[in-house]
Write a protein that holds these residues in place. Structure first.
Motif, PDB file in Angstrom:
ATOM      1  N   ASN A 178       0.805  -1.228   0.000  1.00 44.23           N
ATOM      2  CA  ASN A 178       0.000   0.000   0.000  1.00 44.23           C
ATOM      3  C   ASN A 178       0.835   1.274   0.000  1.00 44.23           C
ATOM      4  O   ASN A 178       0.317   2.361   0.297  1.00 44.23           O
ATOM      5  N   TRP A 179       2.107   1.175  -0.364  1.00 47.65           N
ATOM      6  CA  TRP A 179       2.978   2.355  -0.398  1.00 47.65           C
ATOM      7  C   TRP A 179       2.422   3.422  -1.334  1.00 47.65           C
ATOM      8  O   TRP A 179       1.844   3.124  -2.378  1.00 47.65           O
ATOM      9  N   LYS A 180       2.615   4.681  -0.924  1.00 44.86           N
ATOM     10  CA  LYS A 180       2.287   5.816  -1.771  1.00 44.86           C
ATOM     11  C   LYS A 180       3.494   6.736  -1.841  1.00 44.86           C
ATOM     12  O   LYS A 180       4.309   6.775  -0.921  1.00 44.86           O
ATOM     13  N   ASN A 181       3.583   7.486  -2.926  1.00 45.77           N
ATOM     14  CA  ASN A 181       4.709   8.379  -3.155  1.00 45.77           C
ATOM     15  C   ASN A 181       4.931   9.302  -1.952  1.00 45.77           C
ATOM     16  O   ASN A 181       4.004   9.966  -1.490  1.00 45.77           O
ATOM     17  N   GLY A 182       6.156   9.300  -1.432  1.00 46.53           N
ATOM     18  CA  GLY A 182       6.507  10.125  -0.281  1.00 46.53           C
ATOM     19  C   GLY A 182       6.586   9.360   1.024  1.00 46.53           C
ATOM     20  O   GLY A 182       7.111   9.872   2.024  1.00 46.53           O
ATOM     21  N   GLU A 183       6.094   8.124   1.031  1.00 45.81           N
ATOM     22  CA  GLU A 183       6.099   7.322   2.261  1.00 45.81           C
ATOM     23  C   GLU A 183       7.395   6.524   2.388  1.00 45.81           C
ATOM     24  O   GLU A 183       8.201   6.450   1.466  1.00 45.81           O
ATOM     25  N   THR A 219      13.330   3.074   5.423  1.00 43.85           N
ATOM     26  CA  THR A 219      14.032   4.344   5.334  1.00 43.85           C
ATOM     27  C   THR A 219      13.135   5.375   4.681  1.00 43.85           C
ATOM     28  O   THR A 219      12.267   5.013   3.859  1.00 43.85           O
ATOM     29  N   PRO A 220      13.264   6.670   5.038  1.00 45.23           N
ATOM     30  CA  PRO A 220      12.476   7.685   4.330  1.00 45.23           C
ATOM     31  C   PRO A 220      12.752   7.629   2.831  1.00 45.23           C
ATOM     32  O   PRO A 220      13.860   7.286   2.397  1.00 45.23           O
ATOM     33  N   GLN A 221      11.753   7.954   2.055  1.00 45.48           N
ATOM     34  CA  GLN A 221      11.908   7.870   0.600  1.00 45.48           C
ATOM     35  C   GLN A 221      13.092   8.721   0.141  1.00 45.48           C
ATOM     36  O   GLN A 221      13.151   9.907   0.430  1.00 45.48           O
TER      37      GLN A 221
END
Length: 222
Positions: A178-183, A219-221
């Motif tokens: 369920n990843w989204k851009n920025g996660e 890790t942060p994107q």
């Protein structure tokens, strides 16, 4: 027949609503999204192509060229385009912002494994399933999803997957469920702790698991 992930996508020639194209030359250095449709003047397809038109800027931001395919003629495609634009409130617009391939002989549908034997037209011929192909600038297949003719696609998911593909193509990360851009992203298992500390200066969070293997690294994107 069909095509597998990592295969070079066929450099087919086809008649389209913008004239004859050779696929690789048309794609150029862009990413590509090819969506097949069972037939013109059908309800689910009309909603899908309408949404594709509305999402043009979202795909353009990602350097993605869209192209559709249906087993009807270019003439039918042009007539159908007027219906689609009317449906999305753009009745003054004649053409869609992407080409539609005419695959009347179903040659491309067969080559790419897109026919749905459970769904047939009035002549008893199998309709094209709702295939989704994402092709990279290197002309290889990066993603394929195959929906039955009766189920419309989720274009939010397609945009999400393209974001993941483009990120993971240039950064040594994977994207979790369920990843989204920025996660948060995940550090690849093949990367050592020493290399990870250099690659990901924003820090790494490791979940403590019963196995003590330490493979859930976030890790942060980047």
């Amino acid at each position: 027949m069909g095509i597998n992930l990592g295969d070079t996508f066929p450099n087919f020639e086809a008649d389209t609503t913008v004239g004859k194209i050779r696929f690789h030359e048309w794609l150029g250095s862009s990413w590509g999204l090819l969506c097949s449709h069972p037939a013109d003047f059908t309800p689910v397809c009309t909603t899908e192509l309408g949404l594709m038109a509305k999402l043009t800027l979202e795909f353009k931001k990602r350097n993605v060229k869209m192209i559709a395919l249906s087993v009807d003629s270019v003439k039918d495609h042009h007539g159908w385009s007027k219906d689609i634009n009317h449906y999305i409130g753009e009745s003054q617009v004649q053409n869609l912002p992407f080409p539609i391939i005419a695959d009347e002989k179903r040659e491309l549908a067969v080559q790419l494994g897109m026919l749905d034997p459970a769904e047939k037209d009035c002549q008893g011929l199998p309709l094209t399933a709702r295939a989704v192909f994402v092709i990279g600038p290197d002309k290889t297949l990066k993603l394929s999803i195959l929906y039955p003719a009766t189920t419309g696609r989720n274009f939010n998911e397609i945009l999400r997957v393209i974001d993941s593909l483009q990120l993971t193509a240039c950064k040594k990360v994977a994207t979790p469920v369920n990843w989204k851009n920025g996660e948060e992203c995940m550090v690849l298992p093949s990367i050592s702790a020493e290399e990870a500390s250099i690659l990901f200066p924003k820090g790494i969070r490791t979940d403590d698991l019963p196995s003590k293997k330490g493979y859930l690294r976030f890790t942060p994107q980047p």
